[in-house]
Design a protein around this motif. Structure first.
Motif, PDB file in Angstrom:
ATOM      1  N   ALA A  72      42.658  22.591  36.310  1.00  0.00           N
ATOM      2  CA  ALA A  72      41.382  23.304  36.240  1.00  0.00           C
ATOM      3  C   ALA A  72      40.326  22.663  37.135  1.00  0.00           C
ATOM      4  CB  ALA A  72      40.890  23.356  34.787  1.00  0.00           C
ATOM      5  N   VAL A  73      40.202  21.330  37.093  1.00  0.00           N
ATOM      6  CA  VAL A  73      39.157  20.699  37.903  1.00  0.00           C
ATOM      7  C   VAL A  73      39.480  20.816  39.398  1.00  0.00           C
ATOM      8  CG1 VAL A  73      38.439  19.119  36.072  1.00  0.00           C
ATOM      9  CG2 VAL A  73      40.168  18.380  37.693  1.00  0.00           C
ATOM     10  N   ILE A  74      40.761  20.768  39.739  1.00  0.00           N
ATOM     11  CA  ILE A  74      41.159  20.879  41.148  1.00  0.00           C
ATOM     12  C   ILE A  74      40.897  22.281  41.676  1.00  0.00           C
ATOM     13  CG2 ILE A  74      43.192  20.930  42.662  1.00  0.00           C
ATOM     14  CD1 ILE A  74      44.260  18.525  41.078  1.00  0.00           C
ATOM     15  N   PHE A  75      41.279  23.304  40.910  1.00  0.00           N
ATOM     16  CA  PHE A  75      41.096  24.683  41.366  1.00  0.00           C
ATOM     17  C   PHE A  75      39.618  25.078  41.368  1.00  0.00           C
ATOM     18  CE2 PHE A  75      45.472  25.518  39.237  1.00  0.00           C
ATOM     19  CZ  PHE A  75      46.111  24.836  40.259  1.00  0.00           C
ATOM     20  N   ALA A  76      38.886  24.619  40.357  1.00  0.00           N
ATOM     21  CA  ALA A  76      37.464  24.953  40.289  1.00  0.00           C
ATOM     22  C   ALA A  76      36.700  24.344  41.463  1.00  0.00           C
ATOM     23  CB  ALA A  76      36.868  24.464  38.967  1.00  0.00           C
ATOM     24  N   GLU A  77      37.013  23.102  41.807  1.00  0.00           N
ATOM     25  CA  GLU A  77      36.322  22.459  42.932  1.00  0.00           C
ATOM     26  C   GLU A  77      36.605  23.180  44.241  1.00  0.00           C
ATOM     27  OE1 GLU A  77      33.927  20.184  43.259  1.00  0.00           O
ATOM     28  OE2 GLU A  77      33.871  20.423  41.082  1.00  0.00           O
ATOM     29  N   GLN A  78      37.820  23.663  44.409  1.00  0.00           N
ATOM     30  CA  GLN A  78      38.121  24.393  45.648  1.00  0.00           C
ATOM     31  C   GLN A  78      37.330  25.692  45.712  1.00  0.00           C
ATOM     32  OE1 GLN A  78      42.288  25.027  46.508  1.00  0.00           O
ATOM     33  NE2 GLN A  78      41.834  26.214  48.341  1.00  0.00           N
ATOM     34  N   SER A 253      36.208  32.035  38.938  1.00  0.00           N
ATOM     35  CA  SER A 253      34.989  32.843  38.944  1.00  0.00           C
ATOM     36  C   SER A 253      33.809  32.058  38.400  1.00  0.00           C
ATOM     37  CB  SER A 253      35.197  34.115  38.115  1.00  0.00           C
ATOM     38  OG  SER A 253      35.858  35.113  38.845  1.00  0.00           O
ATOM     39  N   LEU A 254      34.058  31.279  37.354  1.00  0.00           N
ATOM     40  CA  LEU A 254      32.992  30.452  36.792  1.00  0.00           C
ATOM     41  C   LEU A 254      32.460  29.473  37.835  1.00  0.00           C
ATOM     42  CD1 LEU A 254      31.298  29.233  34.480  1.00  0.00           C
ATOM     43  CD2 LEU A 254      33.328  27.902  33.821  1.00  0.00           C
ATOM     44  N   ALA A 255      33.355  28.826  38.576  1.00  0.00           N
ATOM     45  CA  ALA A 255      32.928  27.877  39.613  1.00  0.00           C
ATOM     46  C   ALA A 255      32.101  28.575  40.690  1.00  0.00           C
ATOM     47  CB  ALA A 255      34.149  27.206  40.233  1.00  0.00           C
ATOM     48  N   CYS A 256      32.500  29.798  41.038  1.00  0.00           N
ATOM     49  CA  CYS A 256      31.744  30.548  42.048  1.00  0.00           C
ATOM     50  C   CYS A 256      30.362  30.939  41.529  1.00  0.00           C
ATOM     51  CB  CYS A 256      32.525  31.796  42.456  1.00  0.00           C
ATOM     52  SG  CYS A 256      34.022  31.445  43.413  1.00  0.00           S
ATOM     53  N   MET A 257      30.263  31.299  40.261  1.00  0.00           N
ATOM     54  CA  MET A 257      28.966  31.593  39.655  1.00  0.00           C
ATOM     55  C   MET A 257      28.045  30.392  39.760  1.00  0.00           C
ATOM     56  SD  MET A 257      28.983  33.698  36.068  1.00  0.00           S
ATOM     57  CE  MET A 257      30.645  33.472  35.493  1.00  0.00           C
ATOM     58  N   GLU A 258      28.568  29.237  39.405  1.00  0.00           N
ATOM     59  CA  GLU A 258      27.754  28.020  39.415  1.00  0.00           C
ATOM     60  C   GLU A 258      27.300  27.669  40.823  1.00  0.00           C
ATOM     61  OE1 GLU A 258      29.720  25.865  35.469  1.00  0.00           O
ATOM     62  OE2 GLU A 258      30.467  25.351  37.472  1.00  0.00           O
ATOM     63  N   ALA A 329      31.126  39.169  35.051  1.00  0.00           N
ATOM     64  CA  ALA A 329      29.854  38.440  35.049  1.00  0.00           C
ATOM     65  C   ALA A 329      29.626  37.744  36.383  1.00  0.00           C
ATOM     66  CB  ALA A 329      29.846  37.412  33.912  1.00  0.00           C
ATOM     67  N   CYS A 330      30.689  37.201  36.956  1.00  0.00           N
ATOM     68  CA  CYS A 330      30.570  36.534  38.256  1.00  0.00           C
ATOM     69  C   CYS A 330      30.075  37.503  39.321  1.00  0.00           C
ATOM     70  CB  CYS A 330      31.921  35.951  38.658  1.00  0.00           C
ATOM     71  SG  CYS A 330      31.932  35.179  40.285  1.00  0.00           S
ATOM     72  N   GLY A 331      30.644  38.707  39.338  1.00  0.00           N
ATOM     73  CA  GLY A 331      30.211  39.698  40.319  1.00  0.00           C
ATOM     74  C   GLY A 331      28.730  40.011  40.196  1.00  0.00           C
ATOM     75  N   LYS A 332      28.260  40.130  38.963  1.00  0.00           N
ATOM     76  CA  LYS A 332      26.847  40.450  38.729  1.00  0.00           C
ATOM     77  C   LYS A 332      25.944  39.283  39.137  1.00  0.00           C
ATOM     78  CE  LYS A 332      27.928  43.569  34.893  1.00  0.00           C
ATOM     79  NZ  LYS A 332      27.928  43.736  33.420  1.00  0.00           N
ATOM     80  N   VAL A 333      26.349  38.074  38.781  1.00  0.00           N
ATOM     81  CA  VAL A 333      25.534  36.894  39.093  1.00  0.00           C
ATOM     82  C   VAL A 333      25.442  36.690  40.601  1.00  0.00           C
ATOM     83  CG1 VAL A 333      25.522  34.367  38.996  1.00  0.00           C
ATOM     84  CG2 VAL A 333      25.857  35.702  36.908  1.00  0.00           C
ATOM     85  N   ARG A 354      29.277  34.485  51.739  1.00  0.00           N
ATOM     86  CA  ARG A 354      30.720  34.259  51.668  1.00  0.00           C
ATOM     87  C   ARG A 354      31.216  34.334  50.227  1.00  0.00           C
ATOM     88  NH1 ARG A 354      28.948  30.348  55.206  1.00  0.00           N
ATOM     89  NH2 ARG A 354      29.531  28.573  53.876  1.00  0.00           N
ATOM     90  N   LEU A 355      30.401  33.856  49.297  1.00  0.00           N
ATOM     91  CA  LEU A 355      30.753  34.022  47.891  1.00  0.00           C
ATOM     92  C   LEU A 355      30.847  35.499  47.531  1.00  0.00           C
ATOM     93  CD1 LEU A 355      28.520  31.249  46.286  1.00  0.00           C
ATOM     94  CD2 LEU A 355      31.008  31.386  46.083  1.00  0.00           C
ATOM     95  N   TYR A 356      29.895  36.259  47.985  1.00  0.00           N
ATOM     96  CA  TYR A 356      29.870  37.712  47.711  1.00  0.00           C
ATOM     97  C   TYR A 356      31.144  38.375  48.229  1.00  0.00           C
ATOM     98  CZ  TYR A 356      27.972  42.500  47.611  1.00  0.00           C
ATOM     99  OH  TYR A 356      27.762  43.835  47.378  1.00  0.00           O
ATOM    100  N   GLN A 357      31.580  37.981  49.425  1.00  0.00           N
ATOM    101  CA  GLN A 357      32.811  38.525  49.978  1.00  0.00           C
ATOM    102  C   GLN A 357      34.029  38.127  49.147  1.00  0.00           C
ATOM    103  OE1 GLN A 357      32.370  36.697  53.907  1.00  0.00           O
ATOM    104  NE2 GLN A 357      32.404  38.737  54.837  1.00  0.00           N
ATOM    105  N   ASN A 358      34.063  36.877  48.732  1.00  0.00           N
ATOM    106  CA  ASN A 358      35.271  36.332  48.119  1.00  0.00           C
ATOM    107  C   ASN A 358      35.473  36.725  46.663  1.00  0.00           C
ATOM    108  OD1 ASN A 358      35.801  35.086  50.548  1.00  0.00           O
ATOM    109  ND2 ASN A 358      35.277  33.028  49.870  1.00  0.00           N
ATOM    110  N   VAL A 359      34.374  36.813  45.884  1.00  0.00           N
ATOM    111  CA  VAL A 359      34.563  37.005  44.441  1.00  0.00           C
ATOM    112  C   VAL A 359      34.896  38.445  44.072  1.00  0.00           C
ATOM    113  CG1 VAL A 359      33.021  35.089  43.913  1.00  0.00           C
ATOM    114  CG2 VAL A 359      32.121  37.441  43.887  1.00  0.00           C
ATOM    115  N   ARG A 360      34.722  39.374  45.001  1.00  0.00           N
ATOM    116  CA  ARG A 360      35.011  40.773  44.632  1.00  0.00           C
ATOM    117  C   ARG A 360      36.457  40.961  44.203  1.00  0.00           C
ATOM    118  NH1 ARG A 360      35.959  44.443  42.513  1.00  0.00           N
ATOM    119  NH2 ARG A 360      35.208  46.602  42.653  1.00  0.00           N
TER     120      ARG A 360
END
Length: 385
Positions: A72-78, A253-258, A329-333, A354-360
């Motif tokens: 989880a920590v490895i994937f979230a950091e990426q 998605s949580l990591a991208c929101m943050e 929620a990530c998409g909205k944030v 770039r986040l907007y492009q990627n999280v869709r």
């Protein structure tokens, strides 16, 4: 930023090491990798040497000997680094676990150590043109011919598809049996004929990630590469592992929101409007307060699911809830944060774009959010019966 309830000193050290690796070995190369639509092959070896591949796989098979929290920590950091080209969440978080959980002892010792070093790159071939999330309707067939299966069909949207050395292929070994006729074959790409890889697929986001179609024209796979003791176990294997895949999507998605909130805080603090920082305007403050609340709610849900996964109590329905709600929620944030950037948010020089492009794609990955709601409703129906 949300602090997971399960975080400890060991995981913090791993998180910091992963962050340094991504900042050094991934982020500077992202523009070039986006242009070529895949990462350089050598970065897989570097990730293996850094201990970032197969962290949740047993040490006996060359893995890190950790658990889902290490992954989880490895994937979230990426995800937070906005450097998605290295398809490690699939390689280490999904494919390696299919092999560890269902392969024979000989298969595990043959494949997993090389996955941990980066010598073998893994892919999972499920989705087909025209079937999407409906795994029972796949058309790829693997018909037995002596000591081999002969495979015909096609798969699409395959992450790591062009570079994969080891492909977990979902196919019908008995088309007359529906879901009970589905099996998984492990394809060693260098040792088969009849495997053809399509050109890289052009995507809205995740440009540096290797994604392509795979075609099988009379491809012969040894029967010994069947995953599991007998045919027809594939659908059960998929259902068992999909909960993990859906939770991984939620935590990314949580990591991208943050990251989106962090970027927007910095931007609005430095951007002046009507003679004052944008951050001092009430609309900005309220929008960011809403985003922060969404991220904390998502974090609490993901934390709970991670603990359940560790204890074997994460139900498919709960994983589906986490996947659809957190990615939605990530998409909205991210959209709200982009709006607060104004015109700058539409420029790909800014991380928020770039986040907007990627999280869709998160609302589509691991089964669309509509399918997630259907799965939850079916589980509710059982309670009503």
């Amino acid at each position: 930023m949300h602090q997971p309830t399960w975080m400890n000193a060991e995981l913090e050290l791993l998180r910091d090491a992963a962050r340094r690796f991504y900042d050094t070995e991934l982020v500077p190369h992202e523009p070039r990798w986006c242009a070529q639509q895949h990462v350089d092959r050598e970065v897989w070896f570097k990730a293996g040497a850094a201990g970032l591949l197969c962290p949740g796989i047993a040490e006996a098979y060359g893995g890190g000997g950790g658990n889902f929290l290490h992954e989880a920590v490895i994937f979230a950091e990426q995800s937070r680094a906005i450097a998605g080209g290295l398809g490690n969440s699939l390689h280490s978080g999904i494919v390696a676990h299919y092999i560890e959980n269902f392969a024979s002892e000989e298969q595990k010792r043959r494949w997993l150590p090389k996955m941990a070093t980066g010598e073998l790159v893994g892919a999972l071939a499920m989705t087909e043109p025209g079937t999407g999330s409906d795994l029972q309707s796949i058309r790829t067939r693997a018909m037995r011919d002596g000591d081999h299966y002969v495979v015909d069909g096609a798969k699409t949207y395959i992450t790591n598809g062009s570079s994969a050395d080891l492909i977990c292929l979902v196919a019908k070994t008995d088309p007359s049996q529906g879901a009970r006729g589905v099996s998984i074959l492990v394809v060693e790409a260098a040792q088969v004929t009849g495997l053809r890889r399509g050109q890289p697929l052009h995507k809205i986001g995740m440009h540096s990630q290797d994604t392509c179609e795979l075609f099988f024209d009379g491809m012969r796979v040894p029967c010994e590469n069947l995953l599991g003791a007998e045919e027809g176990q594939g659908f059960r294997q998929l259902m068992k592992e999909l909960a993990r895949e859906r939770l991984i999507t939620a935590l990314m998605s949580l990591a991208c929101m943050e990251r989106a909130i962090e970027e927007t805080l910095r931007f609005t603090a430095g951007r002046r409007v009507f003679g004052q920082p944008l951050l001092e305007l009430q609309n900005t403050r309220f929008k960011l307060a809403e985003c922060e609340t969404q991220a904390h709610l998502a974090g609490a849900f993901v934390d709970d699911c991670a603990q359940r996964l560790l204890t074997g109590t994460l139900s498919p329905a709960t994983a589906a809830m986490a996947k659809w709600w957190v990615t939605d929620a990530c998409g909205k944030v991210v959209d709200e944060c982009l709006q607060l950037h104004g015109g700058a948010g539409y420029m790909t020089d800014y991380p928020i774009a770039r986040l907007y492009q990627n999280v869709r794609v998160h609302r589509i990955l691991a089964g669309t959010n509509e399918i997630m709601k259907e799965l939850i409703a079916r589980d509710m129906e059982k309670r009503a019966a």
